[in-house]
Scaffold this motif. Structure first.
Motif, PDB file in Angstrom:
ATOM      1  N   THR A   1      -1.541  23.974  35.782  1.00 46.17           N
ATOM      2  CA  THR A   1      -2.559  23.014  35.369  1.00 46.17           C
ATOM      3  C   THR A   1      -3.914  23.354  35.973  1.00 46.17           C
ATOM      4  N   SER A   2      -3.923  23.783  37.231  1.00 47.06           N
ATOM      5  CA  SER A   2      -5.188  24.174  37.869  1.00 47.06           C
ATOM      6  C   SER A   2      -5.784  25.402  37.198  1.00 47.06           C
ATOM      7  N   THR A   3      -4.931  26.363  36.836  1.00 45.55           N
ATOM      8  CA  THR A   3      -5.405  27.568  36.154  1.00 45.55           C
ATOM      9  C   THR A   3      -6.026  27.213  34.808  1.00 45.55           C
ATOM     10  N   THR A   4      -5.365  26.325  34.080  1.00 43.29           N
ATOM     11  CA  THR A   4      -5.920  25.857  32.803  1.00 43.29           C
ATOM     12  C   THR A   4      -7.280  25.215  33.019  1.00 43.29           C
ATOM     13  N   SER A   5      -7.389  24.387  34.058  1.00 40.27           N
ATOM     14  CA  SER A   5      -8.664  23.719  34.357  1.00 40.27           C
ATOM     15  C   SER A   5      -9.746  24.718  34.728  1.00 40.27           C
TER      16      SER A   5
ATOM     17  N   ILE B   1     -15.459  28.038  30.830  1.00 37.48           N
ATOM     18  CA  ILE B   1     -15.992  28.160  29.469  1.00 37.48           C
ATOM     19  C   ILE B   1     -16.986  27.037  29.187  1.00 37.48           C
ATOM     20  N   LEU B   2     -16.630  25.809  29.557  1.00 36.88           N
ATOM     21  CA  LEU B   2     -17.490  24.667  29.262  1.00 36.88           C
ATOM     22  C   LEU B   2     -18.784  24.698  30.053  1.00 36.88           C
ATOM     23  N   GLU B   3     -18.736  25.196  31.287  1.00 41.16           N
ATOM     24  CA  GLU B   3     -19.953  25.271  32.099  1.00 41.16           C
ATOM     25  C   GLU B   3     -20.918  26.306  31.537  1.00 41.16           C
ATOM     26  N   ARG B   4     -20.365  27.368  30.956  1.00 40.01           N
ATOM     27  CA  ARG B   4     -21.241  28.373  30.349  1.00 40.01           C
ATOM     28  C   ARG B   4     -21.664  27.968  28.943  1.00 40.01           C
ATOM     29  N   LEU B   5     -20.777  27.270  28.244  1.00 34.65           N
ATOM     30  CA  LEU B   5     -21.046  26.875  26.853  1.00 34.65           C
ATOM     31  C   LEU B   5     -20.942  25.356  26.733  1.00 34.65           C
ATOM     32  N   PRO B   6     -21.963  24.635  27.162  1.00 34.19           N
ATOM     33  CA  PRO B   6     -21.903  23.162  27.183  1.00 34.19           C
ATOM     34  C   PRO B   6     -21.863  22.519  25.809  1.00 34.19           C
ATOM     35  N   ASN B   7     -22.045  23.298  24.745  1.00 34.69           N
ATOM     36  CA  ASN B   7     -21.960  22.760  23.390  1.00 34.69           C
ATOM     37  C   ASN B   7     -20.684  23.215  22.691  1.00 34.69           C
TER      38      ASN B   7
ATOM     39  N   GLY C   1     -17.263  13.887  33.435  1.00 35.72           N
ATOM     40  CA  GLY C   1     -18.612  14.007  32.898  1.00 35.72           C
ATOM     41  C   GLY C   1     -18.716  14.923  31.699  1.00 35.72           C
ATOM     42  N   MET C   2     -17.626  15.672  31.387  1.00 34.62           N
ATOM     43  CA  MET C   2     -17.675  16.615  30.265  1.00 34.62           C
ATOM     44  C   MET C   2     -16.736  16.222  29.134  1.00 34.62           C
ATOM     45  N   THR C   3     -15.981  15.146  29.305  1.00 38.20           N
ATOM     46  CA  THR C   3     -14.941  14.844  28.318  1.00 38.20           C
ATOM     47  C   THR C   3     -15.080  13.457  27.707  1.00 38.20           C
TER      48      THR C   3
ATOM     49  N   LYS D   1     -20.557  16.075  26.092  1.00 40.22           N
ATOM     50  CA  LYS D   1     -19.102  15.978  26.296  1.00 40.22           C
ATOM     51  C   LYS D   1     -18.396  16.937  25.334  1.00 40.22           C
ATOM     52  N   PRO D   2     -18.281  18.216  25.732  1.00 42.90           N
ATOM     53  CA  PRO D   2     -17.761  19.241  24.821  1.00 42.90           C
ATOM     54  C   PRO D   2     -16.250  19.257  24.664  1.00 42.90           C
ATOM     55  N   ILE D   3     -15.524  18.403  25.401  1.00 42.34           N
ATOM     56  CA  ILE D   3     -14.071  18.417  25.277  1.00 42.34           C
ATOM     57  C   ILE D   3     -13.549  17.003  25.039  1.00 42.34           C
ATOM     58  N   THR D   4     -12.664  16.886  24.061  1.00 41.51           N
ATOM     59  CA  THR D   4     -11.986  15.624  23.779  1.00 41.51           C
ATOM     60  C   THR D   4     -10.598  15.701  24.391  1.00 41.51           C
ATOM     61  N   THR D   5     -10.285  14.788  25.298  1.00 40.95           N
ATOM     62  CA  THR D   5      -8.954  14.741  25.905  1.00 40.95           C
ATOM     63  C   THR D   5      -8.178  13.589  25.287  1.00 40.95           C
ATOM     64  N   ILE D   6      -7.071  13.909  24.638  1.00 38.57           N
ATOM     65  CA  ILE D   6      -6.235  12.880  24.005  1.00 38.57           C
ATOM     66  C   ILE D   6      -5.063  12.580  24.926  1.00 38.57           C
ATOM     67  N   ASP D   7      -5.052  11.381  25.473  1.00 34.40           N
ATOM     68  CA  ASP D   7      -3.990  10.952  26.383  1.00 34.40           C
ATOM     69  C   ASP D   7      -2.776  10.519  25.552  1.00 34.40           C
TER      70      ASP D   7
END
Length: 545
Positions: A159-163, A169-175, A193-195, A343-349
């Motif tokens: 999970t940490s590796t995935t994060s 990627i998101l920090e370099r490509l915020p869109n 702050g990104m999701t 918020k470039p990532i949508t997290t579906i719980d």
């Protein structure tokens, strides 16, 4: 400076053997020419005339008392003169080594040229294990365009590796546009702050966006062969309800004096609204015309299930009264993040979604994103990546004998055709052998952390190229955050240590230490009552007014 550690004794295609005498073995073990010595997974250079061939050590074994050792080496490419006077690495071998060709350690500068990528679309994820200093980068375009998988046992740092990778990627490509399916709500703090986090109360997937197979699954009438009469009723009622709503909507939109738009193009899978009140009335009307009382049970089964779905808050994201109007555009914008707005990532719980329809939810998400990309036509949809945590739970091996999975079918379509339309896939699992092999086979990059299960090891081994076969032996013994990465996303199969996340960005840890928790007696303090309240609030049925 590189040091000679052996000489070629056998050549078999892309695999060679090299003999090391006692002196050379000592030099290899002591690290002459390299900080950590020569071990399984190390790079070695084989001189073949004027060519410098690169190999990976896959095995080392004793040649007998005082006779040194034998190395098995997989040849993977060669060094060619670089534009700046140094050496560049090139995949493929143009000239095979001859018997007696010297085998040397690889200089630090040459090792760096192997793992570097010439692409400008890279993100830094860790340090190479062969020297502990060489930076390892992932090529973002290749990683996402050709799909990727991350495997690792529980506690290996999966999970940490995935994060780490997604955050880089998101920090370099915020869109960016990513969708992460999170069955255990582990990533709540990883992308702060990104999701845009979608829960049972904020997710929206209207019932009328379901394809007919998905609709049947929600009504529990699959497989069709066992519920033929119920499926027939649903088919007729859905088409009639869609046609009725489309006719009303078209009539309202038509200009005075002009006929309404035709509705003959509607079909079972058309993602157009219809009213559940119309659907219920149509089923009741059909039941009222029956001459055979025994057939009533099929109609009652559908009506009872409809009552369950519309009176249970857990299904409100799909069967809520707010979906009478056409909100398809809003649903797509929410899922894909259009516009991104920071918020470039949508997290579906997925943790609170009823288990019986998780398969349908995943199927609808995949199919919606893929269809949007396909139907965007020449305009081209926004490239989107779907990342599946705990993929074995809903993208299971379709040969396992389990019921047919709608999610596997939808994800399989993305795996096979997504790259044509800008839809990428990430598969994350601690049990790779239980994930659909047809989906994993489409992943161009695989990152594997520690694995101990024999079935999982065999599964990953089948996916490894010959050049990484030696690295495979290290999988059960990898430390936390150590991984082996190979495929399109990297220049070279590499063992690395993944970057450590800052404390504030680490995945959520729900379980306390046993030693810490059991050091003192537990006082209630309202814990039991609060837990029961949360438990009941998620499971009880509430009639909507």
């Amino acid at each position: 400076m590189p040091a000679q550690i052996g000489q070629v004794s056998e050549v078999t295609g892309s695999n060679i053997k090299a003999l090391m005498d006692a002196v050379q073995l000592t030099a290899a073990q002591s690290g002459t020419g390299g900080d950590q010595g020569v071990t399984v997974g190390s790079m070695v250079e084989v001189q073949s005339g004027t060519a410098r061939v690169l190999g990976i050590v896959s095995a080392i074994r004793s040649a007998g008392s005082d006779k040194g050792a034998v190395m098995d080496i997989s040849l993977v490419g060669q060094f060619v003169p670089g534009a700046n006077g140094g050496s560049d690495f090139k995949r493929g071998v143009a000239r095979w080594p001859a018997i007696g060709s010297p085998v040397l350690t690889v200089a630090e500068a040459d090792a760096g040229s192997v793992v570097k990528t010439t692409s400008s679309s890279t993100v830094h994820i860790g340090k190479a294990e062969f020297n502990g200093t060489q930076d390892i980068y992932l090529d973002v375009d290749n990683l996402l365009r050709t799909h990727f998988a991350i495997f690792g046992s529980s506690g290996s740092g999966k999970t940490s590796t995935t994060s780490v990778i997604l955050r880089a990627i998101l920090e370099r490509l915020p869109n960016a546009h990513m969708i992460l399916l999170d069955p255990h709500n582990e990533y709540e703090g990883a992308f702060a702050g990104m999701t845009e986090r979608l829960t049972l109360s904020t997710l929206r997937l209207p019932y009328w966006m379901l394809q007919f197979k998905e609709f049947c699954a929600v009504f529990k009438v699959l497989p069709e062969s066992e519920y033929a009469s119920e499926v027939k009723i649903l088919r007729e009622a859905v088409v009639q309800a869609k046609t009725l709503y489309a006719g009303i909507a078209a009539g309202a939109a038509a200009k005075p004096g002009q006929p309404a738009a035709p509705t003959s193009s509607l079909n079972l899978d058309s993602p157009v609204p219809f009213r559940l009140s119309d659907f219920r009335r149509i089923v009741n009307d059909m039941m009222g015309k029956l001459d055979n009382p025994e057939a009533i049970q099929s109609y009652l089964r559908i009506l009872n299930r409809l009552e369950e779905l519309t009176s249970d808050d857990r299904y409100g994201f799909m069967f809520g009264p707010q979906f009478v109007r056409d909100v398809m555009g809003e649903v797509i914008c929410q899922l894909i993040r259009i516009p991104v707005e920071g918020k470039p990532i949508t997290t579906i719980d997925l943790s609170d979604i009823p288990e019986e329809i998780v398969d349908v939810v995943v199927s609808v998400v995949f199919r919606t994103v893929f269809s949007f990309a396909v139907w965007s036509g020449e305009e081209g949809a926004v490239p989107t990546v779907l990342v599946c945590e705990e993929a074995h739970r809903y993208l299971w091996d379709d040969r396992s004998g389990k019921t047919i999975s709608l999610a596997v079918h939808a994800a399989g379509q993305v795996a096979k055709e997504g790259r044509k339309y800008g839809v990428g896939l990430g598969v994350i699992s601690q049990r790779p052998s239980e994930v659909s092999p047809s989906i994993v086979s489409q992943c161009g990059t695989i990152i594997t952390l520690r694995l101990g299960n024999e079935r999982d090891l065999a599964f990953v081994k089948n996916a490894l190229p010959d050049s990484a076969a030696g690295l495979m032996q290290a999988l059960p013994a990898l430390n936390t955050r150590e991984a082996i990465v190979f495929g399109q996303g990297v220049a070279f199969p590499t063992r690395l240590t993944v970057n450590e996340l800052p404390l504030s960005a680490r995945p959520r840890q729900k379980v306390k230490s046993f030693m810490e928790a059991w050091s003192n007696d537990t006082t209630d303090g309202g814990l039991v009552s609060r837990t029961i309240e949360r438990w009941r609030s998620r499971l009880h049925h509430i009639r909507r007014s």
